[in-house]
Write a protein that holds these residues in place. Structure first.
Motif, PDB file in Angstrom:
ATOM      1  N   HIS A  69       0.824  -1.215   0.000  1.00  0.00           N
ATOM      2  CA  HIS A  69       0.000   0.000   0.000  1.00  0.00           C
ATOM      3  C   HIS A  69       0.861   1.270   0.000  1.00  0.00           C
ATOM      4  N   GLU A  70       2.156   1.112   0.289  1.00  0.00           N
ATOM      5  CA  GLU A  70       3.071   2.255   0.210  1.00  0.00           C
ATOM      6  C   GLU A  70       3.842   2.274  -1.103  1.00  0.00           C
ATOM      7  N   GLY A  71       3.894   1.130  -1.769  1.00  0.00           N
ATOM      8  CA  GLY A  71       4.573   1.029  -3.055  1.00  0.00           C
ATOM      9  C   GLY A  71       5.849   0.228  -2.976  1.00  0.00           C
ATOM     10  N   VAL A  72       6.050  -0.668  -3.938  1.00  0.00           N
ATOM     11  CA  VAL A  72       7.279  -1.462  -4.016  1.00  0.00           C
ATOM     12  C   VAL A  72       7.896  -1.261  -5.395  1.00  0.00           C
ATOM     13  N   ALA A  73       9.208  -1.283  -5.438  1.00  0.00           N
ATOM     14  CA  ALA A  73       9.929  -1.053  -6.694  1.00  0.00           C
ATOM     15  C   ALA A  73       9.803  -2.256  -7.616  1.00  0.00           C
ATOM     16  N   LEU A  74       9.664  -1.976  -8.909  1.00  0.00           N
ATOM     17  CA  LEU A  74       9.636  -3.014  -9.936  1.00  0.00           C
ATOM     18  C   LEU A  74      10.986  -3.099 -10.619  1.00  0.00           C
ATOM     19  N   GLU A  75      11.250  -4.244 -11.240  1.00  0.00           N
ATOM     20  CA  GLU A  75      12.551  -4.471 -11.878  1.00  0.00           C
ATOM     21  C   GLU A  75      12.824  -3.504 -13.017  1.00  0.00           C
ATOM     22  N   ASN A  76      11.757  -3.001 -13.656  1.00  0.00           N
ATOM     23  CA  ASN A  76      11.938  -2.124 -14.813  1.00  0.00           C
ATOM     24  C   ASN A  76      12.101  -0.657 -14.433  1.00  0.00           C
ATOM     25  N   GLY A  77      12.215  -0.377 -13.135  1.00  0.00           N
ATOM     26  CA  GLY A  77      12.389   1.001 -12.691  1.00  0.00           C
ATOM     27  C   GLY A  77      11.114   1.686 -12.268  1.00  0.00           C
ATOM     28  N   GLY A  78       9.983   1.022 -12.430  1.00  0.00           N
ATOM     29  CA  GLY A  78       8.706   1.588 -12.022  1.00  0.00           C
ATOM     30  C   GLY A  78       8.363   1.216 -10.589  1.00  0.00           C
ATOM     31  N   MET A  79       7.120   1.471 -10.217  1.00  0.00           N
ATOM     32  CA  MET A  79       6.667   1.162  -8.870  1.00  0.00           C
ATOM     33  C   MET A  79       5.253   0.597  -8.934  1.00  0.00           C
ATOM     34  N   LEU A  80       4.971  -0.375  -8.061  1.00  0.00           N
ATOM     35  CA  LEU A  80       3.635  -0.966  -7.957  1.00  0.00           C
ATOM     36  C   LEU A  80       3.041  -0.598  -6.606  1.00  0.00           C
ATOM     37  N   ARG A  81       1.782  -0.158  -6.614  1.00  0.00           N
ATOM     38  CA  ARG A  81       1.117   0.195  -5.364  1.00  0.00           C
ATOM     39  C   ARG A  81      -0.326  -0.284  -5.381  1.00  0.00           C
ATOM     40  N   VAL A  82      -0.753  -0.902  -4.293  1.00  0.00           N
ATOM     41  CA  VAL A  82      -2.162  -1.263  -4.103  1.00  0.00           C
ATOM     42  C   VAL A  82      -2.843  -0.092  -3.430  1.00  0.00           C
ATOM     43  N   GLU A  83      -3.825   0.481  -4.099  1.00  0.00           N
ATOM     44  CA  GLU A  83      -4.459   1.717  -3.633  1.00  0.00           C
ATOM     45  C   GLU A  83      -5.641   1.425  -2.708  1.00  0.00           C
ATOM     46  N   LEU A  84      -5.573   1.976  -1.483  1.00  0.00           N
ATOM     47  CA  LEU A  84      -6.624   1.758  -0.487  1.00  0.00           C
ATOM     48  C   LEU A  84      -7.334   3.043  -0.076  1.00  0.00           C
ATOM     49  N   ASN A  85      -6.740   4.200  -0.363  1.00  0.00           N
ATOM     50  CA  ASN A  85      -7.220   5.452   0.228  1.00  0.00           C
ATOM     51  C   ASN A  85      -8.116   6.296  -0.674  1.00  0.00           C
ATOM     52  N   HIS A  86      -8.078   6.076  -1.976  1.00  0.00           N
ATOM     53  CA  HIS A  86      -8.797   6.972  -2.896  1.00  0.00           C
ATOM     54  C   HIS A  86     -10.087   6.324  -3.414  1.00  0.00           C
ATOM     55  N   ARG A  87     -10.856   5.781  -2.486  1.00  0.00           N
ATOM     56  CA  ARG A  87     -12.057   5.052  -2.895  1.00  0.00           C
ATOM     57  C   ARG A  87     -13.325   5.893  -2.816  1.00  0.00           C
ATOM     58  N   SER A  88     -13.217   7.115  -2.384  1.00  0.00           N
ATOM     59  CA  SER A  88     -14.400   7.966  -2.179  1.00  0.00           C
ATOM     60  C   SER A  88     -15.226   8.094  -3.458  1.00  0.00           C
ATOM     61  N   PHE A  89     -16.561   8.030  -3.286  1.00  0.00           N
ATOM     62  CA  PHE A  89     -17.474   8.145  -4.417  1.00  0.00           C
ATOM     63  C   PHE A  89     -18.048   9.563  -4.529  1.00  0.00           C
ATOM     64  N   GLN A  90     -17.475  10.479  -3.779  1.00  0.00           N
ATOM     65  CA  GLN A  90     -18.043  11.823  -3.659  1.00  0.00           C
ATOM     66  C   GLN A  90     -18.152  12.538  -5.009  1.00  0.00           C
ATOM     67  N   TYR A  91     -17.099  12.481  -5.805  1.00  0.00           N
ATOM     68  CA  TYR A  91     -17.081  13.221  -7.075  1.00  0.00           C
ATOM     69  C   TYR A  91     -17.702  12.444  -8.229  1.00  0.00           C
TER      70      TYR A  91
END
Length: 443
Positions: A69-91
């Protein structure tokens, strides 16, 4: 700093489990709802279930690198993150009321986009989905949306056809006939592949032409005689069908791929060549004909009876061609013939895993409905002394996660086009009937 943020839809991961590595030096976001959808598919016993399990293990293996959930580095130089905080349906609730999984994924992308816009050097947020309507919804909300194209084997309109047409002078054509061929370097054809055909046409006399095939060394274009135009009562009606029969009857080619619209004669030619080589020439011990079980339209559900009775409706197109080749009027007559010929076997691809198929002539119909993994499974079953023919129309796909450019048949065509043991041809002209050709062209 990572350049962009890509929010990945579930269908991207179910199509290509390694899709997270396709976004280079960028941040890849997997919404929590995507994990839920992947989890719901893990129990499926098909390609989707296999990919869901692969994705689960792949993401699980990354937990050792850090907190997802904070992000882990990928072998290709990118980053993978599981998103938990931006689920709001407000907009989103005023535009799309229902909290469907698709809308929840769009909400994550929208909230990330709005957050980045408040930053001085905010990054671009892009939603990636194989679902066209998800992309349309995202675009309506101002979210950049893209299709996932990294799984495509070939770009638009660049699919290998197996032959080229070249206009040459009368002198070149005369030399070609006189010497039964010509060095390829004199033609300036660009890249040619082993067993590829070249149709040579006279620049001045449009009715004068010849057909040659590239030898294995790619240095000489050999004149094609096309001696085998009559096979089990089937006559080649156009030049592409002649090329197809040449490939189907050659013993030095172990893999033949054929594509073409409905009615171009793919299945009939393959089965006629197979019957000739197993029954007449005894080049192979058995003719095995198989096709994937993928319904067109709504599935008809479970079928009663034993295995052969269950398979009969799915295999009926194959039996139709056999009735034509054996010149019988009733299916009962065909059943008697097949009962007496043990060398002909009609199967579903469901049962091919784990088998070894030596000294067999194998015809795989409707191969455009196979995935890359499935065609690998099939080709690795082929034993010593066997020949396999894969047929299909990449424009008629019934599989929900495949298209013209990422299906298994196109994958095989492109990967094997430079191999000496394979040959390919695209059939252009429909020969079933005038109506069938018209329907294929205008509908």
């Amino acid at each position: 700093m990572l350049d962009k943020i890509y929010v990945i839809d579930t269908n991207v991961l179910l199509q290509d489990p390694k899709a997270i590595y396709s976004f280079q030096h960028n941040e890849v976001i997997i919404p929590a709802v995507v994990l839920e959808e992947v989890d719901s598919k893990k129990r499926y016993m098909d390609e989707v279930g296999r990919n869901a399990r692969h994705v689960s293990k792949l993401i699980d293996s990354m937990r050792g690198k850090g907190k997802l959930h904070e992000g882990v580095a990928l072998e290709n130089g990118g980053m993978l993150r599981v998103e938990l905080n931006h689920r709001s349906f407000q907009y989103l609730q005023d535009k799309f009321v229902e909290k469907t999984n698709d809308n929840r994924i769009i909400a994550v992308a929208l909230n990330l986009l709005l957050e980045e816009q408040t930053k001085e050097n905010g990054r671009q947020v892009i939603l990636v989905s194989k679902d066209a309507l998800v992309r349309v919804k995202a675009d309506a909300l101002g979210i950049p949306a893209e299709d996932f194209l990294s799984d495509r084997v070939v770009e638009f309109n660049q699919i290998y056809t197996g032959y080229q047409e070249r206009f040459v002078s009368s002198e070149v054509l005369t030399g070609f006939y006189k010497n039964n061929g010509i060095p390829i370097e004199t033609l300036q054809c660009g890249i040619l592949y082993p067993n590829q055909y070249v149709i040579l046409k006279d620049t001045l006399r449009k009715s004068v032409s010849a057909v040659g095939k590239v030898d294995r060394s790619r240095s000489f274009l050999k004149k094609c005689a096309f001696d085998n135009e009559h096979v089990w009562g089937i006559t080649a009606r156009n030049v592409q069908q002649r090329m197809a029969l040449d490939l189907l009857l050659r013993r030095d080619i172990s893999l033949v791929t054929m594509v073409g619209k409905a009615g171009t004669g793919k299945t009939l030619l393959a089965m006629a060549a197979g019957l000739m080589q197993t029954e007449d020439l005894n080049n192979y011990k058995k003719l095995l004909i198989a096709r994937p079980i993928v319904p067109v339209g709504k599935d008809i559900g479970y079928l009663p009876g034993e295995k052969d009775e269950k398979l009969k409706p799915w295999m009926q197109p194959i039996y139709d061609n056999l009735e034509y080749l054996f010149n019988v009027k009733k299916s009962a007559e065909l059943d008697k013939i097949l009962a007496g010929i043990s060398s002909i076997q009609v199967e579903a691809l469901t049962y091919i895993r784990g088998r070894s198929l030596p000294e067999q002539y194998i015809v795989i119909d409707e191969a455009q409905n196979l995935t890359k993994h499935e065609v690998k499974t099939i080709l690795t079953r082929v034993g010593e002394g066997s020949k396999i023919v894969m047929l299909g129309d990449p424009k008629q796909i019934d599989h929900p996660y495949l298209d013209e450019y990422n299906n298994g048949l196109t994958y095989v065509v492109e990967k094997f086009k430079d191999q000496q043991v394979s040959g390919h041809v695209k059939l252009e002209k429909g020969e079933r009937s005038q109506l069938a050709q018209l329907a294929a062209d205008i509908l």
